[in-house]
Design a protein around this motif. Structure first.
Motif, mmCIF file in Angstrom:
data_model
loop_
_atom_site.group_PDB
_atom_site.id
_atom_site.type_symbol
_atom_site.label_atom_id
_atom_site.label_comp_id
_atom_site.label_asym_id
_atom_site.label_seq_id
_atom_site.Cartn_x
_atom_site.Cartn_y
_atom_site.Cartn_z
ATOM 1 N N VAL A 1 -83.587 29.681 21.433
ATOM 2 C CA VAL A 1 -82.193 29.893 21.026
ATOM 3 C C VAL A 1 -81.646 28.657 20.320
ATOM 4 C CG1 VAL A 1 -79.836 30.286 21.851
ATOM 5 C CG2 VAL A 1 -81.730 31.599 22.822
ATOM 6 N N ALA A 2 -81.962 27.480 20.864
ATOM 7 C CA ALA A 2 -81.508 26.239 20.234
ATOM 8 C C ALA A 2 -82.078 26.104 18.825
ATOM 9 C CB ALA A 2 -81.914 25.037 21.082
ATOM 10 N N GLY A 3 -83.318 26.520 18.653
ATOM 11 C CA GLY A 3 -83.917 26.497 17.320
ATOM 12 C C GLY A 3 -83.177 27.392 16.351
ATOM 13 N N TYR A 4 -82.767 28.574 16.807
ATOM 14 C CA TYR A 4 -82.011 29.481 15.948
ATOM 15 C C TYR A 4 -80.645 28.891 15.591
ATOM 16 C CZ TYR A 4 -85.537 32.841 17.555
ATOM 17 O OH TYR A 4 -86.716 33.460 17.855
ATOM 18 N N MET A 5 -80.028 28.188 16.533
ATOM 19 C CA MET A 5 -78.735 27.557 16.250
ATOM 20 C C MET A 5 -78.866 26.468 15.199
ATOM 21 S SD MET A 5 -76.748 27.220 19.894
ATOM 22 C CE MET A 5 -76.285 28.684 20.816
ATOM 23 N N LEU A 6 -79.939 25.700 15.273
ATOM 24 C CA LEU A 6 -80.164 24.680 14.258
ATOM 25 C C LEU A 6 -80.403 25.310 12.890
ATOM 26 C CD1 LEU A 6 -82.333 21.954 16.024
ATOM 27 C CD2 LEU A 6 -80.093 21.644 14.982
ATOM 28 N N VAL A 7 -81.026 26.471 12.877
ATOM 29 C CA VAL A 7 -81.245 27.176 11.614
ATOM 30 C C VAL A 7 -79.914 27.596 11.009
ATOM 31 C CG1 VAL A 7 -82.169 29.286 10.578
ATOM 32 C CG2 VAL A 7 -83.579 27.953 12.147
ATOM 33 N N VAL A 8 -79.011 28.150 11.831
ATOM 34 C CA VAL A 8 -77.677 28.532 11.353
ATOM 35 C C VAL A 8 -76.951 27.316 10.787
ATOM 36 C CG1 VAL A 8 -75.398 29.334 12.080
ATOM 37 C CG2 VAL A 8 -77.440 30.510 12.882
ATOM 38 N N PHE A 9 -76.975 26.212 11.523
ATOM 39 C CA PHE A 9 -76.357 24.970 11.067
ATOM 40 C C PHE A 9 -76.914 24.558 9.707
ATOM 41 C CE2 PHE A 9 -76.473 20.363 10.683
ATOM 42 C CZ PHE A 9 -75.216 19.956 11.075
ATOM 43 N N SER A 10 -78.230 24.614 9.574
ATOM 44 C CA SER A 10 -78.882 24.116 8.370
ATOM 45 C C SER A 10 -78.692 25.041 7.176
ATOM 46 C CB SER A 10 -80.380 23.913 8.635
ATOM 47 O OG SER A 10 -80.573 23.005 9.701
ATOM 48 N N VAL A 11 -78.649 26.352 7.415
ATOM 49 C CA VAL A 11 -78.397 27.293 6.323
ATOM 50 C C VAL A 11 -77.031 27.019 5.706
ATOM 51 C CG1 VAL A 11 -77.913 29.716 5.786
ATOM 52 C CG2 VAL A 11 -79.932 29.121 7.114
ATOM 53 N N MET A 12 -76.029 26.831 6.555
ATOM 54 C CA MET A 12 -74.693 26.539 6.046
ATOM 55 C C MET A 12 -74.654 25.195 5.327
ATOM 56 S SD MET A 12 -73.224 29.270 6.800
ATOM 57 C CE MET A 12 -71.629 28.806 6.161
ATOM 58 N N GLN A 13 -75.375 24.219 5.852
ATOM 59 C CA GLN A 13 -75.410 22.910 5.204
ATOM 60 C C GLN A 13 -76.153 22.972 3.876
ATOM 61 O OE1 GLN A 13 -77.377 19.317 7.112
ATOM 62 N NE2 GLN A 13 -75.221 18.866 7.507
ATOM 63 N N PHE A 14 -77.154 23.821 3.783
ATOM 64 C CA PHE A 14 -77.906 23.982 2.541
ATOM 65 C C PHE A 14 -76.980 24.410 1.409
ATOM 66 C CE2 PHE A 14 -80.033 27.006 -0.316
ATOM 67 C CZ PHE A 14 -80.975 26.167 -0.893
ATOM 68 N N PHE A 15 -76.108 25.369 1.676
ATOM 69 C CA PHE A 15 -75.192 25.840 0.639
ATOM 70 C C PHE A 15 -74.017 24.881 0.431
ATOM 71 C CE2 PHE A 15 -77.229 29.871 1.941
ATOM 72 C CZ PHE A 15 -77.672 30.297 0.695
ATOM 73 N N ALA A 16 -73.557 24.252 1.513
ATOM 74 C CA ALA A 16 -72.370 23.401 1.413
ATOM 75 C C ALA A 16 -72.664 22.050 0.779
ATOM 76 C CB ALA A 16 -71.757 23.195 2.798
ATOM 77 N N GLY A 17 -73.882 21.519 0.975
ATOM 78 C CA GLY A 17 -74.202 20.181 0.484
ATOM 79 C C GLY A 17 -73.948 19.989 -1.005
ATOM 80 N N PRO A 18 -74.553 20.802 -1.869
ATOM 81 C CA PRO A 18 -74.298 20.646 -3.306
ATOM 82 C C PRO A 18 -72.851 20.920 -3.698
ATOM 83 C CG PRO A 18 -76.313 21.895 -2.931
ATOM 84 C CD PRO A 18 -75.619 21.778 -1.608
ATOM 85 N N VAL A 19 -72.197 21.852 -2.999
ATOM 86 C CA VAL A 19 -70.795 22.146 -3.322
ATOM 87 C C VAL A 19 -69.924 20.925 -3.043
ATOM 88 C CG1 VAL A 19 -68.794 23.555 -2.728
ATOM 89 C CG2 VAL A 19 -71.045 24.621 -2.929
ATOM 90 N N LEU A 20 -70.084 20.338 -1.848
ATOM 91 C CA LEU A 20 -69.276 19.165 -1.512
ATOM 92 C C LEU A 20 -69.637 17.974 -2.401
ATOM 93 C CD1 LEU A 20 -69.055 19.218 2.400
ATOM 94 C CD2 LEU A 20 -67.524 20.217 0.704
#
Length: 401
Positions: free
Chosen positions: A40-59
């Protein structure tokens, strides 16, 4: 620069505070055992990272348009709200929502790295980027130690502490932080360029950039073994509780801070970024192989000290890449670097947490570190074979795309 580094520090403290109690909180809210909580913790890190993947270049692109200061302040405000939300999470679904918000706001490394690029001459950026690692290390000293202590007041107390720290940092930025991006270096924001490919477009002219980025990606993928599995691996392997895990992570923070704050600059100045990368990767790969077969808790502390020199890798890579683009694209580059790190943060937890769980099923609790060792060795091989003699060791003038 100090206030921008404080943003990295607060982000890391917030992440580190919750690591010692995360296994306990997930098992409580999900009514599951520790092995299931690992997944479950691994899946949470995936959610965190997916959002960061899209947000990083935007920010990153937004910081090239509007400046670093407003982006950093907004990120800190979102962090404060997010951790407060997670402090009251009644179910695992709320924790997943909190991780999604944190991932969006957590692209703070791009604007923070851009501040350093704005105020540092190209030939000194490798050492200056080491300060980000220093802030990260200090955060890992304070965060897990605070989290381990606060855990005795309940599994929600660390989240409230993290929320307060983030909001204090946002207020500090508002009153004390100047803008570092000069008006003449600002450029228009185009959503079509606010993605990982657009972020790296200024590098496409450089033939040596592709293997450099591939090696860095593989190394980051292996490096995810720490945030993705350390708490669970230590609990399973050595029977450590939240306090013991917190102190181990604090020890990591101490040695990281010593390396990044005291050694990175002199080493890069004396030997150059290329050799610093090789030495750091050898350190990491060696430690990963030995972690896989560790049998006692004291051995873990010895191996943490050996692995500390991997702290040379990030600032050296970042220094090399930042010299390949001009002043108008530093934010985009740093956002792209963060986005690439997010891809490794998506794949890494999936691979490494499943490796740990599968290894435990077959009586081998070191499969996660063995996989990390293979990835780090592959990155080292690419650097030695394809990059070492092709990337300029001395500073060169950045080239406009």
């Amino acid at each position: 620069m100090p206030i921008a580094l404080a943003a990295v520090l607060i982000d890391t403290i917030g992440f580190g505070i919750i690591m010692p109690i995360f296994p306990q909180l997930i098992t409580q809210l999900g009514h599951i055992d520790l092995e299931q909580a690992t997944r479950v913790a691994g899946y949470m890190l995936v959610v965190f990272s997916v959002m960061q993947f899209f947000a990083g270049p935007v920010l990153g692109n937004l910081s090239d348009r509007f400046g670093r200061r407003p982006i950093l302040m907004t990120s800190m405000l979102c962090f404060g709200i997010d951790y407060a939300l997670m402090a009251w999470a009644p179910t695992l679904a709320w924790l997943f929502l909190g991780r999604a918000i944190a991932g969006t706001a957590g692209a703070v490394y791009g604007p923070a790295g851009s501040v350093i690029a704005d105020v540092t001459p190209p030939e000194k950026r490798g050492a200056a980027f080491g300060l980000i690692g220093f802030a990260f290390g200090v955060g890992f000293i304070l965060g897990p130690a605070i989290g381990g202590v606060l855990a005795q007041f309940g599994s929600r107390a660390p989240f409230m502490a993290a929320a307060a720290l983030a909001l204090i940092n946002a207020v500090t930025m508002y009153f004390l932080m100047p803008e570092t991006l000069k008006p003449e270096n600002r450029r228009e924001f185009h959503l079509r360029d606010a993605h990982v490919i657009g972020a790296f477009r200024p590098l496409f002219h450089a033939g040596n950039a592709a293997p450099l980025l591939l090696a860095w990606f593989l190394w980051q993928l292996g490096h995810m073994v720490y945030p993705a599995t350390w708490s669970f691996w230590a609990a399973i392997k050595f029977g450590w509780d939240a306090k013991a895990i917190g102190w181990s992570l604090a020890f990591v923070g101490v040695i990281m801070a010593c390396v990044q704050g005291g050694l990175t600059g002199p080493v890069i100045k004396r030997f150059g970024e290329r050799k610093a990368i090789v030495f750091g990767m050898i350190s990491a790969a060696t430690a990963f192989y030995l972690f896989a077969f560790a049998t006692a808790g004291w051995q873990a502390y010895v191996l943490m000290a050996i692995s500390a020199f991997q702290g040379f890798v990030f600032p050296s890579f970042n220094g090399l890449l930042s010299r390949m683009v001009d002043a108008k694209h530093q934010g985009a580059l740093q956002g792209g670097i963060g986005s690439m790190g997010s891809v490794s943060s998506i794949l890494g937890p999936l691979l490494l947490t499943q490796a740990l769980a599968s290894g435990v099923d077959h009586g081998f609790a070191g499969a996660n570190f063995l996989l990390a060792a293979v990835l780090a060795t592959a990155a080292l091989a690419i650097v030695v074979w394809k990059v070492l003699d092709r990337v300029p060791g001395k500073p060169t003038s950045p080239v406009s795309p």
